[in-house]
Design a protein around this motif. Sequence first.
Motif, PDB file in Angstrom:
ATOM      1  N   ALA A  91       0.839  -1.185   0.000  1.00  8.24           N
ATOM      2  CA  ALA A  91       0.000   0.000   0.000  1.00  8.24           C
ATOM      3  C   ALA A  91       0.878   1.241   0.000  1.00  8.24           C
ATOM      4  O   ALA A  91       1.756   1.383   0.852  1.00  8.24           O
ATOM      5  CB  ALA A  91      -0.926  -0.001   1.211  1.00  8.24           C
ATOM      6  N   ALA A  92       0.637   2.135  -0.946  1.00  5.30           N
ATOM      7  CA  ALA A  92       1.433   3.347  -1.102  1.00  5.30           C
ATOM      8  C   ALA A  92       0.636   4.573  -0.668  1.00  5.30           C
ATOM      9  O   ALA A  92      -0.568   4.657  -0.891  1.00  5.30           O
ATOM     10  CB  ALA A  92       1.884   3.517  -2.547  1.00  5.30           C
ATOM     11  N   SER A  93       1.338   5.522  -0.074  1.00  3.50           N
ATOM     12  CA  SER A  93       0.738   6.793   0.295  1.00  3.50           C
ATOM     13  C   SER A  93       1.771   7.902   0.156  1.00  3.50           C
ATOM     14  O   SER A  93       2.976   7.648   0.158  1.00  3.50           O
ATOM     15  CB  SER A  93       0.182   6.749   1.724  1.00  3.50           C
ATOM     16  OG  SER A  93       1.218   6.487   2.661  1.00  3.50           O
ATOM     17  N   PHE A 138       0.230   7.667  -7.167  1.00  3.61           N
ATOM     18  CA  PHE A 138       0.566   6.272  -7.405  1.00  3.61           C
ATOM     19  C   PHE A 138       0.646   5.935  -8.887  1.00  3.61           C
ATOM     20  O   PHE A 138       1.542   5.205  -9.321  1.00  3.61           O
ATOM     21  CB  PHE A 138      -0.452   5.381  -6.696  1.00  3.61           C
ATOM     22  CG  PHE A 138      -0.152   3.924  -6.777  1.00  3.61           C
ATOM     23  CD1 PHE A 138       0.871   3.369  -6.031  1.00  3.61           C
ATOM     24  CD2 PHE A 138      -0.888   3.092  -7.602  1.00  3.61           C
ATOM     25  CE1 PHE A 138       1.155   2.016  -6.100  1.00  3.61           C
ATOM     26  CE2 PHE A 138      -0.622   1.737  -7.677  1.00  3.61           C
ATOM     27  CZ  PHE A 138       0.403   1.204  -6.924  1.00  3.61           C
ATOM     28  N   SER A 139      -0.280   6.455  -9.687  1.00  2.00           N
ATOM     29  CA  SER A 139      -0.325   6.124 -11.108  1.00  2.00           C
ATOM     30  C   SER A 139       0.856   6.681 -11.893  1.00  2.00           C
ATOM     31  O   SER A 139       1.062   6.296 -13.043  1.00  2.00           O
ATOM     32  CB  SER A 139      -1.642   6.603 -11.727  1.00  2.00           C
ATOM     33  OG  SER A 139      -1.780   8.011 -11.602  1.00  2.00           O
ATOM     34  N   SER A 162       0.379  -7.379 -10.099  1.00  3.43           N
ATOM     35  CA  SER A 162      -0.756  -6.587 -10.541  1.00  3.43           C
ATOM     36  C   SER A 162      -0.807  -5.298  -9.732  1.00  3.43           C
ATOM     37  O   SER A 162      -0.174  -5.186  -8.684  1.00  3.43           O
ATOM     38  CB  SER A 162      -2.066  -7.370 -10.403  1.00  3.43           C
ATOM     39  OG  SER A 162      -2.307  -7.715  -9.048  1.00  3.43           O
ATOM     40  N   ARG A 163      -1.547  -4.337 -10.228  1.00  6.10           N
ATOM     41  CA  ARG A 163      -1.710  -3.087  -9.490  1.00  6.10           C
ATOM     42  C   ARG A 163      -3.137  -2.601  -9.599  1.00  6.10           C
ATOM     43  O   ARG A 163      -3.840  -2.872 -10.582  1.00  6.10           O
ATOM     44  CB  ARG A 163      -0.728  -2.019  -9.986  1.00  6.10           C
ATOM     45  CG  ARG A 163      -0.981  -1.518 -11.404  1.00  6.10           C
ATOM     46  CD  ARG A 163       0.164  -0.627 -11.880  1.00  6.10           C
ATOM     47  NE  ARG A 163       0.259   0.590 -11.089  1.00  6.10           N
ATOM     48  CZ  ARG A 163       1.342   1.364 -11.029  1.00  6.10           C
ATOM     49  NH1 ARG A 163       2.435   1.019 -11.710  1.00  6.10           N
ATOM     50  NH2 ARG A 163       1.335   2.466 -10.294  1.00  6.10           N
ATOM     51  N   ASP A 164      -3.556  -1.882  -8.587  1.00  7.78           N
ATOM     52  CA  ASP A 164      -4.874  -1.283  -8.543  1.00  7.78           C
ATOM     53  C   ASP A 164      -4.663   0.189  -8.225  1.00  7.78           C
ATOM     54  O   ASP A 164      -4.473   0.566  -7.068  1.00  7.78           O
ATOM     55  CB  ASP A 164      -5.748  -1.965  -7.492  1.00  7.78           C
ATOM     56  CG  ASP A 164      -7.180  -1.468  -7.517  1.00  7.78           C
ATOM     57  OD1 ASP A 164      -7.445  -0.382  -8.054  1.00  7.78           O
ATOM     58  OD2 ASP A 164      -8.055  -2.183  -6.982  1.00  7.78           O
ATOM     59  N   ASN A 165      -4.676   1.018  -9.258  1.00  5.09           N
ATOM     60  CA  ASN A 165      -4.382   2.431  -9.071  1.00  5.09           C
ATOM     61  C   ASN A 165      -5.463   3.148  -8.263  1.00  5.09           C
ATOM     62  O   ASN A 165      -5.186   4.167  -7.626  1.00  5.09           O
ATOM     63  CB  ASN A 165      -4.191   3.120 -10.417  1.00  5.09           C
ATOM     64  CG  ASN A 165      -2.880   2.744 -11.086  1.00  5.09           C
ATOM     65  OD1 ASN A 165      -2.018   2.115 -10.462  1.00  5.09           O
ATOM     66  ND2 ASN A 165      -2.717   3.113 -12.341  1.00  5.09           N
ATOM     67  N   ALA A 166      -6.675   2.629  -8.292  1.00  3.16           N
ATOM     68  CA  ALA A 166      -7.746   3.228  -7.511  1.00  3.16           C
ATOM     69  C   ALA A 166      -7.512   3.043  -6.018  1.00  3.16           C
ATOM     70  O   ALA A 166      -7.974   3.847  -5.209  1.00  3.16           O
ATOM     71  CB  ALA A 166      -9.096   2.646  -7.913  1.00  3.16           C
ATOM     72  N   LYS A 167      -6.803   1.970  -5.646  1.00  2.00           N
ATOM     73  CA  LYS A 167      -6.516   1.679  -4.247  1.00  2.00           C
ATOM     74  C   LYS A 167      -5.070   1.953  -3.864  1.00  2.00           C
ATOM     75  O   LYS A 167      -4.680   1.686  -2.726  1.00  2.00           O
ATOM     76  CB  LYS A 167      -6.861   0.231  -3.931  1.00  2.00           C
ATOM     77  CG  LYS A 167      -8.337  -0.099  -4.084  1.00  2.00           C
ATOM     78  CD  LYS A 167      -8.624  -1.536  -3.702  1.00  2.00           C
ATOM     79  CE  LYS A 167     -10.101  -1.840  -3.803  1.00  2.00           C
ATOM     80  NZ  LYS A 167     -10.396  -3.248  -3.437  1.00  2.00           N
TER      81      LYS A 167
END
Length: 125
Positions: free
Chosen positions: A23-25, A29-30, A71-76
């Motif tokens: 998890a990134a903050s 991220f995108s 995989s990545r989930d840019n929304a999350k």
Amino acid sequence: QVQLVESGGGLVQAGGSLRLSCAASGLTFSDYSMGWFRQAPGKEREFVAAIAWSSLSSYYGDSVKGRFTISRDNAKNTVSLQMNSLKPEDTAVYYCGAGYGALSTYRRVREYDYWGQGTQVTGSS
């Protein structure tokens, strides 16, 4: 300010599966390519997998091809590593890294700007 936090590590029997998440903050991220590396005691840090900022391309180390999926989930703001058919030689601390934009080579540690603290994965026989 920028923080990457891995989770999902643990002990698993040979042939089993684990799913790691990062998890990134504190960053957009995108805009970042993401990678997974691992390091076993007494060994150099090894490239595992990477995924481009555009999500159009992914890359894998030879030792994990066909077994691991990134995989990545840019929304999350999350990147994951699905690890199947685990082997004892997969045992290592796994690190999540973020590199701005499209990286010249996803296999090089120096391409990444930020790193997580790592999570231990142990594949037992």
